[in-house]
Design a protein around this motif. Sequence first.
Motif, PDB file in Angstrom:
ATOM      1  N   SER A  70       0.614  -1.078   0.125  1.00  0.00           N
ATOM      2  CA  SER A  70       0.023   0.180   0.117  1.00  0.00           C
ATOM      3  C   SER A  70       0.784   1.242   0.045  1.00  0.00           C
ATOM      4  N   ASN A  71       2.062   1.168   1.041  1.00  0.00           N
ATOM      5  CA  ASN A  71       2.693   2.320   0.907  1.00  0.00           C
ATOM      6  C   ASN A  71       3.504   2.752  -0.278  1.00  0.00           C
ATOM      7  N   ASP A  72       3.689   1.720  -1.184  1.00  0.00           N
ATOM      8  CA  ASP A  72       4.300   1.664  -2.516  1.00  0.00           C
ATOM      9  C   ASP A  72       3.479   1.896  -3.486  1.00  0.00           C
ATOM     10  N   ASN A  73       2.252   2.059  -3.420  1.00  0.00           N
ATOM     11  CA  ASN A  73       1.107   2.345  -4.062  1.00  0.00           C
ATOM     12  C   ASN A  73       0.805   1.295  -5.250  1.00  0.00           C
ATOM     13  N   GLU A  74       1.206  -0.159  -4.962  1.00  0.00           N
ATOM     14  CA  GLU A  74       1.331  -1.321  -5.872  1.00  0.00           C
ATOM     15  C   GLU A  74      -0.201  -1.619  -5.729  1.00  0.00           C
ATOM     16  N   LEU A  75      -0.643  -1.568  -4.336  1.00  0.00           N
ATOM     17  CA  LEU A  75      -2.006  -2.204  -4.354  1.00  0.00           C
ATOM     18  C   LEU A  75      -3.063  -1.268  -5.153  1.00  0.00           C
ATOM     19  N   ILE A  76      -2.922  -0.028  -5.043  1.00  0.00           N
ATOM     20  CA  ILE A  76      -3.609   1.065  -5.769  1.00  0.00           C
ATOM     21  C   ILE A  76      -3.788   0.792  -7.184  1.00  0.00           C
ATOM     22  N   VAL A  77      -2.453   0.266  -7.751  1.00  0.00           N
ATOM     23  CA  VAL A  77      -2.227  -0.094  -9.326  1.00  0.00           C
ATOM     24  C   VAL A  77      -3.100  -1.430  -9.502  1.00  0.00           C
ATOM     25  N   LEU A  78      -2.866  -2.355  -8.695  1.00  0.00           N
ATOM     26  CA  LEU A  78      -3.553  -3.603  -8.933  1.00  0.00           C
ATOM     27  C   LEU A  78      -5.072  -3.547  -8.841  1.00  0.00           C
ATOM     28  N   PHE A  79      -5.568  -2.608  -7.963  1.00  0.00           N
ATOM     29  CA  PHE A  79      -7.329  -2.376  -7.742  1.00  0.00           C
ATOM     30  C   PHE A  79      -7.441  -1.697  -9.203  1.00  0.00           C
ATOM     31  N   SER A  80      -6.813  -0.498  -9.634  1.00  0.00           N
ATOM     32  CA  SER A  80      -7.227   0.037 -10.826  1.00  0.00           C
ATOM     33  C   SER A  80      -7.137  -1.043 -12.171  1.00  0.00           C
ATOM     34  N   LEU A 262      -6.937  -7.709   5.833  1.00  0.00           N
ATOM     35  CA  LEU A 262      -7.156  -6.690   4.855  1.00  0.00           C
ATOM     36  C   LEU A 262      -7.475  -5.467   5.212  1.00  0.00           C
ATOM     37  N   SER A 263      -8.428  -5.293   6.482  1.00  0.00           N
ATOM     38  CA  SER A 263      -8.671  -4.024   7.039  1.00  0.00           C
ATOM     39  C   SER A 263      -7.558  -3.264   7.516  1.00  0.00           C
ATOM     40  N   PHE A 264      -6.378  -3.910   8.254  1.00  0.00           N
ATOM     41  CA  PHE A 264      -5.154  -3.438   8.637  1.00  0.00           C
ATOM     42  C   PHE A 264      -4.227  -2.999   7.586  1.00  0.00           C
ATOM     43  N   GLY A 265      -4.126  -3.860   6.477  1.00  0.00           N
ATOM     44  CA  GLY A 265      -2.980  -3.890   5.453  1.00  0.00           C
ATOM     45  C   GLY A 265      -3.367  -2.832   4.121  1.00  0.00           C
ATOM     46  N   ILE A 266      -4.568  -3.011   4.035  1.00  0.00           N
ATOM     47  CA  ILE A 266      -5.071  -2.102   2.735  1.00  0.00           C
ATOM     48  C   ILE A 266      -5.202  -0.778   3.118  1.00  0.00           C
ATOM     49  N   LEU A 267      -4.543   0.254   2.639  1.00  0.00           N
ATOM     50  CA  LEU A 267      -5.089   1.862   2.737  1.00  0.00           C
ATOM     51  C   LEU A 267      -4.191   2.448   1.519  1.00  0.00           C
ATOM     52  N   ASN A 268      -4.951   3.755   1.594  1.00  0.00           N
ATOM     53  CA  ASN A 268      -4.277   4.472   0.484  1.00  0.00           C
ATOM     54  C   ASN A 268      -3.481   5.632   1.235  1.00  0.00           C
ATOM     55  N   SER A 317     -15.562  -4.783   9.881  1.00  0.00           N
ATOM     56  CA  SER A 317     -14.418  -3.917   9.769  1.00  0.00           C
ATOM     57  C   SER A 317     -14.077  -3.843   8.342  1.00  0.00           C
ATOM     58  N   TYR A 318     -13.860  -5.033   7.580  1.00  0.00           N
ATOM     59  CA  TYR A 318     -13.416  -5.083   6.168  1.00  0.00           C
ATOM     60  C   TYR A 318     -14.401  -4.115   5.397  1.00  0.00           C
ATOM     61  N   LYS A 319     -15.945  -4.512   5.761  1.00  0.00           N
ATOM     62  CA  LYS A 319     -17.045  -3.901   5.025  1.00  0.00           C
ATOM     63  C   LYS A 319     -17.022  -2.484   5.284  1.00  0.00           C
ATOM     64  N   LYS A 320     -16.567  -1.816   6.518  1.00  0.00           N
ATOM     65  CA  LYS A 320     -16.783  -0.212   6.475  1.00  0.00           C
ATOM     66  C   LYS A 320     -15.648   0.274   6.064  1.00  0.00           C
ATOM     67  N   LEU A 321     -14.294  -0.463   6.068  1.00  0.00           N
ATOM     68  CA  LEU A 321     -13.063   0.229   5.768  1.00  0.00           C
ATOM     69  C   LEU A 321     -12.555  -0.127   4.403  1.00  0.00           C
ATOM     70  N   ILE A 322     -12.717  -1.267   3.753  1.00  0.00           N
ATOM     71  CA  ILE A 322     -12.172  -1.630   2.664  1.00  0.00           C
ATOM     72  C   ILE A 322     -13.092  -1.806   1.550  1.00  0.00           C
ATOM     73  N   LYS A 323     -14.246  -2.769   1.613  1.00  0.00           N
ATOM     74  CA  LYS A 323     -14.984  -2.898   0.640  1.00  0.00           C
ATOM     75  C   LYS A 323     -15.815  -1.849  -0.011  1.00  0.00           C
ATOM     76  N   TYR A 324     -16.095  -0.684   0.610  1.00  0.00           N
ATOM     77  CA  TYR A 324     -16.799   0.239  -0.259  1.00  0.00           C
ATOM     78  C   TYR A 324     -15.864   1.251  -0.622  1.00  0.00           C
ATOM     79  N   ARG A 325     -14.507   0.984  -0.321  1.00  0.00           N
ATOM     80  CA  ARG A 325     -13.552   2.086  -1.077  1.00  0.00           C
ATOM     81  C   ARG A 325     -12.804   1.463  -2.200  1.00  0.00           C
ATOM     82  N   PHE A 326     -12.548   0.199  -2.173  1.00  0.00           N
ATOM     83  CA  PHE A 326     -11.620  -0.537  -3.010  1.00  0.00           C
ATOM     84  C   PHE A 326     -12.458  -1.476  -3.956  1.00  0.00           C
TER      85      PHE A 326
END
Length: 326
Positions: A70-80, A262-268, A317-326
């Motif tokens: 996430s900090n390297d923005n690699e997850l953002i690329v994968l989600f894109s 997923l809730s703790f590790g995935i972030l923007n 926690s996953y539904k509130k923090l991750i699912k609706y964002r990513f």
Amino acid sequence: FNTIFFPIFFVLYFIASIIFLIKISSLTAIIQMSFYDLFIIYLLIIPKLLFYILPICSFVSAVVSLTKLSNDNELIVLFSLGISPLFIKNLYLKIFLLISILLLFISIIINPLSEQKQKNYINLKKAEASLNIKSSQFGQKFGDWFVFVNSKDEMKFGDIVLFSKDEKEKSSLVISKNANVSNENGVLTLALENGKAFNIQHEKISQIDFEKMKIKDPMNLSNIKYEELLSYWFEGNSKRIKELSINILISIFPLISIYFVLSFGILNPRYQKNYSYLYLLLSVVIYYILAMLFSSKLFLISTLLLPTMWIFISYYSYKKLIKYRF
């Protein structure tokens, strides 16, 4: 995941090994043990080390690896590119399933066997240490017998005298030309050859001449024992059932914490602050405390209740923090 998991694992394993080795070395203050004996005992505690280390290492490594991506923005690329968080969840789910199966095997089958072998080995060494008879010295004992030997070659004795006296003023005296010590099914036995036995009571003395006589140390009969797995877990007291419940709960901890990963590790990193290490610490501490509390009160029911509650909270926690964002 591997590049993070193995460094954490080896560091924790090294620290835990030092702690257990210090604990093992304290036995040398009580009994004389060789380096080989210490090595055998250390081998028997390796399953326990793995059981304590693997759940935490796998959970922490999964969260930290996702945080790094996430900090390297690699997850953002994968989600894109259309890859969903559930795809990542399925990858970790396979790893956690294998780890949980391994932990259940270690905690339910391997640990009881290794623990019993370790206790029996230590008790046997204590029994052997209590029989550290030296030649031409008084006041030495074998069980309830006072022992004096004229000569000694390892565990073989020459010209041995044994004396015993009970509360009823009854005394026994045994004289033998040769004797040796053997281990018969975990019981130390003193085998005498070519001797005489005297039974002294008041003014009466009885004499027996013998070619062979065996005297067993009764103190070892209750110390050296072995239980089958089913009787070990289910025919004991409530303490064993509590231990079984805790073992199951700790073994499945990585598996039921997949949504927390997923809730703790995935972030923007542009919009969110990284609190993953704090969440890691809190979740591990809270789960282990709940596991001890639930298992002490509900026993095996806790193995259904706590995982269900933990999965529900983690998914929320996953539904509130991750699912609706990513």
